[in-house]
Design a protein around this motif. Structure first.
Motif: not given
Length: 518
Positions: A250-261, A372-389
């Motif tokens: 689990l992330p240490r800090s929860l963002s509403f726009t990234r994790h909850v919304q 002010k949504p937090a910027a999402v820093k996700e490298l391409v390999p991680d983003a590819l599997v997220r988009s796929s699944l």
């Protein structure tokens, strides 16, 4: 912390989907728009291809990806190998017997067939080397009948594009002599869904070829509502497995726009494909229309604690054993639990991790970044599997749309999101799914007694036929029984985003070719 460098194939799990057209589009990828239409010029349904790439990845000892550079044909010699198969005809029946799990035995599909190898559609492995290389998976057979499972090709950059079969189903021997009588098990029937490992070797300069970390491809039925995301996705299920193995947390800090919304937004999406979803979360549902309450739900102060708790209390805690006497009416989502065989009125659970996120949110332990949504820093390999699944269903697995409950088992993986290729063979992940796939597609719509649906984000139940109407119609109207779904599925409509004259965003049926009274 020490880091290691390896070659890896991504996405770790790629999803291809059936279609009757010879043409295809590439499946969901980050920052890539969906196709403008889902049919070719002749009206045939496009296939969805899975595209795989190789990256030189640097990871910390805990598995965290710190950098990734794609390796292309100009950088190295790349040789791809894929081995897909369909093992449905030789698999145990679904659901398993009350006394035995599928892997322990139980009644087999096609139990009278003693030569079990004749029930497995396995064309063997295929290899392509160099840009523009191609290979077809057209030598597998079911009871002597050839069943093509698709093709693969390397593009000019050395990426692999895998395209599955056309979604064909049939019976053998003797063609159409055998009836379809069950949503999951039909002897003598086959289809062209499949799955299997994707491997590659990489040779840079004069160095020796190196094996890249393998991936897996799954060929699934079409997604007829590609703009609607499941409340529980296959990504969530695989992430939960990674948490259980200690590879993610689990992330240490929860963002509403990234994790909850995003979780709450998914609930709203069901209103376009399921009347039950519209009743619970549509514009006239009251509190359930979260789109009118984002500011309230994003407020972590005690004065909004009741509103947050009201949402959480509508969800069942997945860590608690289900109560067989609880009918679970009024709970969300209005989708079946995977234990349908023993508790037909239980709703689908979030994963333990998803529920933990919402529990912390309900307690006010999150950051309000709605403005002010937090910027999402996700490298391409991680983003590819997220988009796929994230475009796949994470339940209920009864038996499942793309793949079954095996994906919820932590032992299925060798590392986060990567199927253990030593423990699983070609065709093993989809073996428990319905045969033919269209039987389950017809049967698993909505249970009127329990008021629960199955997979409306892939297989819609009720839809808006055009932008101008406020009245839904059944998505599968005009389909005549099991046989009708086998022959008519590719004429059904696709639910896509549209805008009304007042600027309101809606999701409506498009590109439907089947007459309502067919």
């Amino acid at each position: 912390m020490a880091e290691t460098t390896t070659f890896e194939i991504h996405p770790a799990i790629g999803i291809a989907r059936a279609g009757t057209s010879a043409e295809f589009f590439i499946g969901p990828e980050p920052r890539t728009a969906p196709p403008s239409g889902y049919r070719d010029a002749s009206g045939h349904l496009l296939r969805q291809a899975a595209r795989f790439r190789i990256f030189r990845c640097r990871r910390r000892a805990d598995g965290t990806l710190t950098s990734a550079t794609e390796v292309r044909a100009a950088d190295a010699e790349i040789e791809w190998t894929v081995h897909v198969a369909n093992r449905k005809g030789a698999a145990p029946e679904f659901p398993p017997s009350a006394s035995k799990a599928p892997r322990q035995g139980g009644r087999l599909r096609n139990a009278k067939q003693t030569k079990r190898e004749l029930l497995v559609i396995d064309p063997g492995a295929r290899t392509v080397a160099g840009p523009e290389g191609r290979a077809t998976f057209d030598s597998g057979t079911f009871l002597g009948k050839e069943v093509p499972l698709g093709e693969m090709r390397a593009d000019a950059d050395g990426r692999l594009v895998f395209v599955g079969g056309p979604g064909a189903s049939g019976s053998a021997p003797g063609g159409g002599r055998f009836p379809i009588t069950h949503f999951a098990n039909n002897d003598n029937w086959f289809d062209d869904m499949s799955d299997g490992p994707v491997t590659a070797t990489v040779k840079v300069g004069r160095s020796r070829p190196v094996n890249a970390k393998p991936a897996w491809v799954i060929v699934a039925p079409p997604d007829f509502a590609p703009g609607i995301t499941n409340l529980v996705t296959l990504y969530d299920v695989a992430y939960q497995a990674a948490v259980e193995r200690g590879w993610r947390k689990l992330p240490r800090s929860l963002s509403f726009t990234r994790h909850v919304q995003p979780i709450l937004q998914r609930v709203l999406g069901y209103q376009w494909v399921l009347e039950l979803g519209r009743m619970g979360h549509g514009p006239f549902s009251g509190f359930g229309d979260f789109s009118r309450r984002w500011e309230q739900l994003a407020d972590p102060s005690p004065k909004e604690a009741r509103a947050r708790r009201l949402v959480l209390d509508r969800l069942k805690d997945p860590s608690q054993p289900p109560d067989p006497d609880d009918m679970e009416f009024g709970m969300m989502p209005r989708l079946h639990h995977s234990n349908y065989g023993t508790a037909k009125h239980h709703v689908l659970r979030l994963t333990v991790t998803q529920y933990a996120v919402l529990k912390r949110w309900a307690e006010g332990r999150f950051v309000n970044d709605l403005e002010k949504p937090a910027a999402v820093k996700e490298l391409v390999p991680d983003a590819l599997v997220r988009s796929s699944l994230e475009a796949c269903s994470g339940g209920p697995f009864y038996p499942g749309i793309e793949v079954g409950a095996v994906m919820a088992e932590a032992v299925t993986y060798s590392e986060a999101f990567r199927v253990d290729a030593e423990a699983h063979g070609p065709g093993s992940l989809t073996a428990g799914n319905a045969v033919p796939w269209q039987a389950d597609f017809l049967a698993c719509s909505v249970d009127p007694q329990a008021q629960l649906g199955w997979w409306p984000a892939q297989r819609p139940y009720q839809v808006f036929p055009n932008v101008g109407t406020e009245i839904t119609q059944f998505w599968d109207r005009g389909v005549t029984g099991y046989r009708g779904m086998v022959t008519q599925w590719d004429k059904l409509g696709i639910v896509v985003e549209a805008r009304r004259a007042n600027g309101t965003t809606v999701f409506v049926e498009s590109e439907r070719l089947l007459a309502s009274d067919a």
